[in-house]
Design a protein around this motif. Structure first.
Motif, short mmCIF file in Angstrom:
data_model
loop_
_atom_site.label_atom_id
_atom_site.label_comp_id
_atom_site.label_asym_id
_atom_site.label_seq_id
_atom_site.Cartn_x
_atom_site.Cartn_y
_atom_site.Cartn_z
N MET A 1 0.83 -1.20 0.00
CA MET A 1 0.00 0.00 0.00
C MET A 1 0.87 1.25 0.00
SD MET A 1 -3.02 1.25 -0.15
CE MET A 1 -4.12 -0.06 0.22
N ASN A 2 1.97 1.23 0.74
CA ASN A 2 2.87 2.38 0.75
C ASN A 2 3.29 2.76 -0.66
OD1 ASN A 2 2.93 2.96 3.43
ND2 ASN A 2 4.93 2.08 3.82
N GLU A 3 3.52 1.75 -1.50
CA GLU A 3 3.97 2.02 -2.86
C GLU A 3 2.95 2.86 -3.63
OE1 GLU A 3 3.78 -1.26 -1.71
OE2 GLU A 3 5.86 -1.28 -1.05
N LYS A 4 1.67 2.55 -3.45
CA LYS A 4 0.62 3.30 -4.14
C LYS A 4 0.59 4.75 -3.66
CE LYS A 4 -2.47 -0.61 -4.92
NZ LYS A 4 -3.79 -1.18 -4.61
N ILE A 5 0.69 4.93 -2.35
CA ILE A 5 0.69 6.28 -1.78
C ILE A 5 1.90 7.05 -2.27
CG2 ILE A 5 0.91 7.60 0.37
CD1 ILE A 5 -0.78 5.40 1.72
N LEU A 6 3.08 6.44 -2.19
CA LEU A 6 4.30 7.12 -2.60
C LEU A 6 4.30 7.44 -4.10
CD1 LEU A 6 6.89 5.17 -0.44
CD2 LEU A 6 6.04 7.49 -0.06
N HIS A 7 3.77 6.53 -4.91
CA HIS A 7 3.68 6.77 -6.35
C HIS A 7 2.77 7.96 -6.64
CE1 HIS A 7 3.70 5.92 -10.62
NE2 HIS A 7 2.38 5.94 -10.61
N LEU A 8 1.62 8.00 -5.98
CA LEU A 8 0.69 9.10 -6.19
C LEU A 8 1.28 10.41 -5.69
CD1 LEU A 8 -2.06 9.75 -7.35
CD2 LEU A 8 -3.07 9.27 -5.13
N LEU A 9 2.02 10.36 -4.59
CA LEU A 9 2.69 11.57 -4.10
C LEU A 9 3.71 12.07 -5.12
CD1 LEU A 9 3.28 10.87 -0.30
CD2 LEU A 9 1.83 12.65 -1.30
N GLY A 10 4.42 11.14 -5.76
CA GLY A 10 5.38 11.53 -6.79
C GLY A 10 4.71 12.23 -7.96
N ILE A 11 3.57 11.72 -8.36
CA ILE A 11 2.81 12.35 -9.45
C ILE A 11 2.35 13.75 -9.03
CG2 ILE A 11 0.69 12.22 -10.83
CD1 ILE A 11 1.02 9.13 -10.70
N ALA A 12 1.83 13.85 -7.81
CA ALA A 12 1.37 15.15 -7.29
C ALA A 12 2.52 16.14 -7.20
CB ALA A 12 0.69 14.97 -5.94
N ARG A 13 3.70 15.66 -6.83
CA ARG A 13 4.88 16.54 -6.74
C ARG A 13 5.23 17.08 -8.13
NH1 ARG A 13 9.81 17.93 -3.45
NH2 ARG A 13 11.04 18.89 -5.06
N ARG A 14 5.25 16.21 -9.11
CA ARG A 14 5.57 16.64 -10.47
C ARG A 14 4.51 17.60 -11.01
NH1 ARG A 14 7.31 11.48 -10.19
NH2 ARG A 14 5.58 10.48 -11.25
N ALA A 15 3.29 17.46 -10.55
CA ALA A 15 2.21 18.36 -10.97
C ALA A 15 2.22 19.68 -10.20
CB ALA A 15 0.86 17.67 -10.78
N GLY A 16 3.09 19.78 -9.19
CA GLY A 16 3.18 21.01 -8.41
C GLY A 16 2.06 21.19 -7.42
N ARG A 17 1.50 20.10 -6.94
CA ARG A 17 0.34 20.17 -6.04
C ARG A 17 0.68 19.89 -4.58
NH1 ARG A 17 -2.00 22.93 -9.67
NH2 ARG A 17 -3.19 21.84 -11.23
N LEU A 18 1.97 19.88 -4.22
CA LEU A 18 2.38 19.58 -2.84
C LEU A 18 3.15 20.75 -2.24
CD1 LEU A 18 3.76 15.94 -3.20
CD2 LEU A 18 1.44 16.64 -2.63
N SER A 19 3.03 20.88 -0.92
CA SER A 19 3.90 21.76 -0.14
C SER A 19 4.65 20.84 0.80
CB SER A 19 3.09 22.78 0.65
OG SER A 19 2.39 23.64 -0.21
N LEU A 20 5.98 20.87 0.72
CA LEU A 20 6.80 19.92 1.48
C LEU A 20 7.48 20.60 2.66
CD1 LEU A 20 8.46 18.08 -1.53
CD2 LEU A 20 6.41 17.44 -0.28
N GLY A 21 7.39 19.95 3.80
CA GLY A 21 8.04 20.46 5.00
C GLY A 21 7.05 21.12 5.95
N ASN A 22 7.44 21.18 7.21
CA ASN A 22 6.58 21.71 8.26
C ASN A 22 6.16 23.16 7.98
OD1 ASN A 22 5.31 21.65 10.85
ND2 ASN A 22 7.04 22.77 11.67
N ASP A 23 7.13 24.04 7.74
CA ASP A 23 6.81 25.46 7.55
C ASP A 23 5.97 25.70 6.30
OD1 ASP A 23 8.25 26.01 9.84
OD2 ASP A 23 10.09 26.54 8.76
N ALA A 24 6.33 25.05 5.21
CA ALA A 24 5.57 25.22 3.96
C ALA A 24 4.15 24.70 4.11
CB ALA A 24 6.29 24.52 2.81
N ALA A 25 3.99 23.58 4.82
CA ALA A 25 2.66 23.00 5.01
C ALA A 25 1.78 23.92 5.87
CB ALA A 25 2.77 21.63 5.66
N ILE A 26 2.36 24.46 6.94
CA ILE A 26 1.58 25.36 7.80
C ILE A 26 1.22 26.64 7.05
CG2 ILE A 26 1.72 26.81 9.87
CD1 ILE A 26 3.14 24.45 11.25
#
Length: 106
Positions: A1-26
């Motif tokens: 299951m982790n693989e599916k989550i990590l794969h989808l996170l990779g796609i979201a990262r390439r699409a520019g839809r993530l904020s990474l890190g504590n400060d950026a997330a807050i």
């Protein structure tokens, strides 16, 4: 299951839809653009508590992705324990996957 989550996170990262890190997330939470916050399995309780509080104030869901910071690092290219998902579609699917993982189903 982790693989599916990590794969989808990779796609979201390439699409520019993530904020990474504590400060950026807050910061993203405070702007109101975050739909889901994912926490690494080995994130410190203090950091997790701060992020959970900020997400609760904004009415945003928080889930554990079940992966360690090292696994997230391998998938995204940046070592982080806090990932803010800023897209409703990605957030919905990632939340479904994390809940299925927590329940022990695939």
């Amino acid at each position: 299951m982790n693989e599916k989550i990590l794969h989808l996170l990779g796609i979201a990262r390439r699409a520019g839809r993530l904020s990474l890190g504590n400060d950026a997330a807050i910061e993203s939470l405070r702007k109101g653009s975050t739909r889901l916050v994912l926490l690494a399995a080995d994130l410190s309780p203090r950091t997790a508590g701060g992020v959970r509080q900020a997400a609760e104030e904004e009415g945003t869901a928080v889930a554990s992705c079940g992966a360690t910071m090292d696994e997230i690092s391998m998938a995204l290219g940046k070592r982080t324990g806090v990932v803010a998902v800023n897209d409703a579609g990605f957030a919905k699917k990632l939340l479904e996957l994390s809940r299925a993982q927590a329940a022990g189903t695939e």
